[in-house]
Design an enzyme around this catalytic site. Structure first.
Site, PDB file in Angstrom:
ATOM      1  N   ASN A 154      46.692  38.368  44.728  1.00 32.97           N
ATOM      2  CA  ASN A 154      47.179  38.458  43.210  1.00 32.97           C
ATOM      3  C   ASN A 154      47.564  40.130  42.820  1.00 32.97           C
ATOM      4  O   ASN A 154      46.654  40.773  42.809  1.00 32.97           O
ATOM      5  CB  ASN A 154      46.132  38.071  42.213  1.00 32.97           C
ATOM      6  N   LYS A 187      49.008  41.278  40.676  1.00 37.75           N
ATOM      7  CA  LYS A 187      49.008  41.783  39.088  1.00 37.75           C
ATOM      8  C   LYS A 187      50.121  42.484  38.820  1.00 37.75           C
ATOM      9  O   LYS A 187      51.209  42.532  39.473  1.00 37.75           O
ATOM     10  CB  LYS A 187      47.679  42.447  38.730  1.00 37.75           C
ATOM     11  N   HIS A 209      44.066  32.961  34.829  1.00 37.02           N
ATOM     12  CA  HIS A 209      43.219  34.070  35.291  1.00 37.02           C
ATOM     13  C   HIS A 209      42.413  34.608  34.051  1.00 37.02           C
ATOM     14  O   HIS A 209      43.083  34.504  33.225  1.00 37.02           O
ATOM     15  CB  HIS A 209      44.216  35.126  35.771  1.00 37.02           C
ATOM     16  N   GLU A 254      42.231  37.619  33.112  1.00 35.02           N
ATOM     17  CA  GLU A 254      42.885  38.574  32.335  1.00 35.02           C
ATOM     18  C   GLU A 254      43.932  38.031  31.423  1.00 35.02           C
ATOM     19  O   GLU A 254      44.299  38.387  30.335  1.00 35.02           O
ATOM     20  CB  GLU A 254      43.697  39.376  33.293  1.00 35.02           C
ATOM     21  N   GLU A 295      36.119  32.924  39.837  1.00 35.67           N
ATOM     22  CA  GLU A 295      36.088  34.093  39.606  1.00 35.67           C
ATOM     23  C   GLU A 295      35.290  34.832  38.572  1.00 35.67           C
ATOM     24  O   GLU A 295      35.535  34.711  37.468  1.00 35.67           O
ATOM     25  CB  GLU A 295      37.619  34.749  39.349  1.00 35.67           C
ATOM     26  N   GLY A 338      37.619  43.349  40.015  1.00 37.65           N
ATOM     27  CA  GLY A 338      38.032  44.837  39.855  1.00 37.65           C
ATOM     28  C   GLY A 338      36.789  45.686  39.575  1.00 37.65           C
ATOM     29  O   GLY A 338      37.250  47.027  38.977  1.00 37.65           O
ATOM     30  N   SER A 369      36.502  41.235  43.833  1.00 39.41           N
ATOM     31  CA  SER A 369      36.057  42.607  44.383  1.00 39.41           C
ATOM     32  C   SER A 369      35.834  42.095  46.076  1.00 39.41           C
ATOM     33  O   SER A 369      35.025  42.715  46.604  1.00 39.41           O
ATOM     34  CB  SER A 369      34.624  43.351  43.969  1.00 39.41           C
TER      35      SER A 369
HETATM   36  C1  PEP Z   1      41.469  38.956  40.695  1.00 39.35           C
HETATM   37  O1  PEP Z   1      41.807  39.591  39.634  1.00 39.35           O
HETATM   38  O2  PEP Z   1      41.972  37.810  40.820  1.00 39.35           O
HETATM   39  C2  PEP Z   1      40.656  39.869  41.391  1.00 39.35           C
HETATM   40  C3  PEP Z   1      39.685  38.794  42.636  1.00 39.35           C
HETATM   41  O3  PEP Z   1      40.355  41.016  41.622  1.00 39.35           O
HETATM   42  P1  PEP Z   1      39.739  41.930  42.642  1.00 39.35           P
HETATM   43  O4  PEP Z   1      39.720  41.435  43.895  1.00 39.35           O
HETATM   44  O5  PEP Z   1      40.466  43.370  42.385  1.00 39.35           O
HETATM   45  O6  PEP Z   1      38.222  41.958  42.061  1.00 39.35           O
END
Ligand code: PEP
Length: 253
Positions: free
Chosen positions: A9, A11, A98, A100, A170, A176, A216
């Site tokens: 992703n 973003k 997601h 976000e 997630e 992040g 992460s």
């Molecule tokens: C995400 O936003 O889907 C995600 C997993 O981000 P990150 O790997 O940066 O934590």
């Protein structure tokens, strides 16, 4: 055997030139070393780069997804992109729900349900995100939150439709932040999700669904997380912006 999936992703990152470079590096990396046939790599760049990505994907071993889709068919919805538009450039996947989008755009479970319907109607496979926020984890409400997200967002589907889904767990506190759920924490929720699906649609459907971990995930921890029975891959944020790291994660099964 369930499909292993590593989806990136992007973003809101990269200019056109940077996007071109990143995709061509992914193509090169996938040419260098043959990926296991049971592993599917998916990249989800921003809308302006989707067509370029689908062009590249024709000669490579990855598929392309969008990061969001409209709840509506077409018409006066400025700034929105419909599932039919995504289908017309041959996209195979689209991320929905997601955290976000839930946080910054008030995306509710009801909206997730509508987006999933739009995608399935256009034969695009939804990658549906769920996961609890830090305060919910601290209050030990992670199971309750995830259950509600899945029931309200997805349980209106038929078993045949449900089989088209990919689910991404997630935990918001791990996205992040550099904090990763432990492999045991991931396994616990993934098994819980699979069990929920089995109760509603039967064991056979539940056993077919790929459930990805996101938060992460990086080359140094992917192998351990992916080794868990109910973890079928990852939805990768930060680490998917470097071809080398992203592809290293795809080789972590
Ligand atoms: C995400 O936003 O889907 C995600 C997993 O981000 P990150 O790997 O940066 O934590």
């Amino acid at each position: 055997m369930r499909k292993h999936i590593v989806a990136g992703n992007w973003k809101m990152n990269n200019t056109f030139e940077e996007a071109d470079e990143l995709i061509s590096n992914i193509v090169d990396a996938l040419e260098e070393k043959e990926l296991d046939r049971n592993t599917q790599v998916i990249i989800c760049p921003p809308f302006p780069y989707l067509e370029m990505a689908t062009d590249y994907s024709k000669d490579s071993y990855f598929l392309v997804g969008a990061q969001d889709v409209s709840t509506e068919d077409k018409g006066a919805y400025t700034g929105e992109v419909s599932a039919a538009m995504l289908k017309s450039i041959e996209l195979e996947y689209c991320i929905v729900g997601h955290s976000e989008r839930r946080q910054y755009h008030n995306e509710s479970n009801a909206m997730v349900a509508k987006k999933v319907d739009q995608l399935l109607k256009n034969e695009i496979r939804p990658i549906v995100c769920c996961g609890e926020r830090l305060e919910e984890r601290e209050a030990d409400k992670q199971f309750e939150v995830v259950k509600q997200q899945i029931e309200e967002g997805l349980f209106h589907l038929t078993a045949e439709q449900f089989k088209e889904l990919v689910i991404a767990y997630e935990p918001v506190w791990a996205i992040g932040t550099g904090k990763t759920a432990t492999p045991e924490q991931a396994q616990e929720i993934h098994a819980f999700i699979r069990n929920l699906i089995a109760e509603k649609y039967g064991k056979e459907v539940a056993e077919e669904i790929s459930i990805l971990y996101g938060g992460s995930c990086k080359p140094s921890n992917a192998k351990e997380i992916f080794s868990k029975t109910d973890v079928d891959g990852g939805l990768i944020g930060g680490a998917c912006l470097k071809a080398e790291d992203f592809i290293a994660i795809a080789f972590s099964f």
